[in-house]
Design a protein around this motif. Structure first.
Motif, PDB file in Angstrom:
ATOM      1  N   GLU A 183       0.827  -1.206   0.000  1.00 39.26           N
ATOM      2  CA  GLU A 183       0.000   0.000   0.000  1.00 39.26           C
ATOM      3  C   GLU A 183       0.863   1.258   0.000  1.00 39.26           C
ATOM      4  OE1 GLU A 183      -4.367  -0.602   1.769  1.00 39.26           O
ATOM      5  OE2 GLU A 183      -2.821  -0.578   3.323  1.00 39.26           O
TER       6      GLU A 183
ATOM      7  N   ARG B 101     -14.734  -5.331   5.545  1.00 38.69           N
ATOM      8  CA  ARG B 101     -13.925  -4.144   5.269  1.00 38.69           C
ATOM      9  C   ARG B 101     -12.680  -4.496   4.459  1.00 38.69           C
ATOM     10  NH1 ARG B 101     -11.978  -2.593   9.797  1.00 38.69           N
ATOM     11  NH2 ARG B 101     -13.165  -3.755  11.358  1.00 38.69           N
TER      12      ARG B 101
ATOM     13  N   ARG C 287     -11.835  -3.170   0.710  1.00 36.22           N
ATOM     14  CA  ARG C 287     -10.541  -2.558   0.378  1.00 36.22           C
ATOM     15  C   ARG C 287      -9.941  -3.245  -0.837  1.00 36.22           C
ATOM     16  NH1 ARG C 287      -5.608  -1.445   4.628  1.00 36.22           N
ATOM     17  NH2 ARG C 287      -7.415  -0.962   5.949  1.00 36.22           N
TER      18      ARG C 287
ATOM     19  N   GLY D 159     -11.697  -2.115  -3.898  1.00 35.49           N
ATOM     20  CA  GLY D 159     -11.251  -0.780  -4.278  1.00 35.49           C
ATOM     21  C   GLY D 159      -9.988  -0.813  -5.114  1.00 35.49           C
ATOM     22  N   TYR D 160      -9.035  -1.653  -4.704  1.00 35.31           N
ATOM     23  CA  TYR D 160      -7.804  -1.761  -5.490  1.00 35.31           C
ATOM     24  C   TYR D 160      -8.071  -2.420  -6.840  1.00 35.31           C
ATOM     25  CZ  TYR D 160      -4.941  -0.193  -1.589  1.00 35.31           C
ATOM     26  OH  TYR D 160      -4.383   0.568  -0.594  1.00 35.31           O
TER      27      TYR D 160
END
Length: 303
Positions: A61, A111, A115, A118-119
């Motif tokens: 990240e 969650r 995430r 989203g990536y």
């Protein structure tokens, strides 16, 4: 003006190819490759991997923040957060005896999946200009967006839809999220059309569990066909299709004989045999799931 323009262009190129950026890209490339057939995938100690993966994900990240155009990192993050969420958070939630703990773990798993999604969506935008709005919007827009994808995009497509579907499974009361089921369905159909043999039958295995949630549902015949094809493509290297079919088909059908047979076959599997060594971790996770399902057989099957 011409020399000035050249100087600006040269400065931009030098900045993009600076030693620091080059070094970051080298590290990012190495970390992004830590997926299938990697040192993690070959490991036979899930607890060791559980402890190591969070640091790797946070490092990736950090690199992604510094490298906004690095597509492989987005794929690796979508894959990594999905796998970690399933193997080490969702499974813990299922096995937790405390209801409050289980609820907290499910929320955390959701969650992590979001995430990952989203990536994945970021990667799809970078690769083909596909947006979340197109995928979750009208069918015509969704189909047009998915038509841009090619066979090379199937890994990104798979991990985006897998994380999306997993998030829905953990938040079934979130009507906005559940409303995205048509998007996941369309993504699965497109991936199957592009490369149905992807990753040893991963798409067919995903379909076994996901298809009952499709807006139009599925049939036992279709699920059986996906299972048969997944087993063909797994070539004796993986056992995850056995567990998926037992949990998603044999259990709901109350077929005790098949349920037990599939799970016991999975537990008998030798994860150290040469052909399966590159899939050790996934097979260990699958055997953990098989043991859990057999231990809770009375909760799944009626007498």
């Amino acid at each position: 003006m011409r020399p000035a323009k050249f100087s600006v262009l040269l400065a931009a190129l030098l900045a993009a190819c600076s030693p620091k950026t080059y070094a970051l890209r080298q590290v990012a490339d190495a970390m992004a490759s830590s997926g299938q057939s990697s040192v993690f995938a070959r490991d036979d100690d899930p607890e060791l991997v559980r402890d190591a993966v969070p640091f790797a994900l946070k490092t990736m990240e950090s690199l992604a923040d510094r490298l906004p155009d690095h597509l492989a990192l987005r794929l690796a993050l979508a894959r990594g957060f999905t796998q970690y969420g399933y193997a080490f958070v969702q499974e813990d939630a299922d096995e937790a005896s405390d209801a409050e703990l289980a609820k907290a773990l499910r929320d955390r798993a959701a969650r992590l999946y979001l995430r990952a999604r989203g990536y994945g969506l970021e990667g799809m935008r970078m690769a083909r200009g596909v947006s979340e709005e197109e995928l979750s919007g009208k069918e015509q827009n969704r189909n047009g967006a998915l038509a841009k994808l090619t066979r090379d995009d199937v890994p990104l497509l798979y991990w985006t839809m897998a994380s999306w579907g997993a998030a829905i499974s953990q938040r079934k009361t979130d009507l906005a999220l559940v409303g995205d089921l048509p998007a996941v369905s369309a993504m699965l159909d497109r991936a199957l059309a592009l490369d149905e043999a992807f990753d040893l039958g991963a798409l067919h295995e995903f379909a076994i569990a996901f298809d009952p949630a499709r807006p139009g549902g599925t049939t036992p015949e279709k699920q059986r066909a996906h299972f048969t094809r997944a087993r063909e493509l797994q070539k004796g290297k993986k056992i995850s299709a056995l567990v998926a079919y037992a949990e998603s088909v044999a259990g709901p059908a109350q077929d005790r004989k098949q349920f037990e047979s599939l799970l016991r076959e999975a537990l008998r599997f030798d994860i150290d045999q040469p052909d399966a060594r590159s899939e050790r971790l996934e097979n260990k996770v699958s055997q953990r799931r098989a043991r859990f399902l057999l231990a809770h057989e009375s909760d799944i099957l009626s007498d």
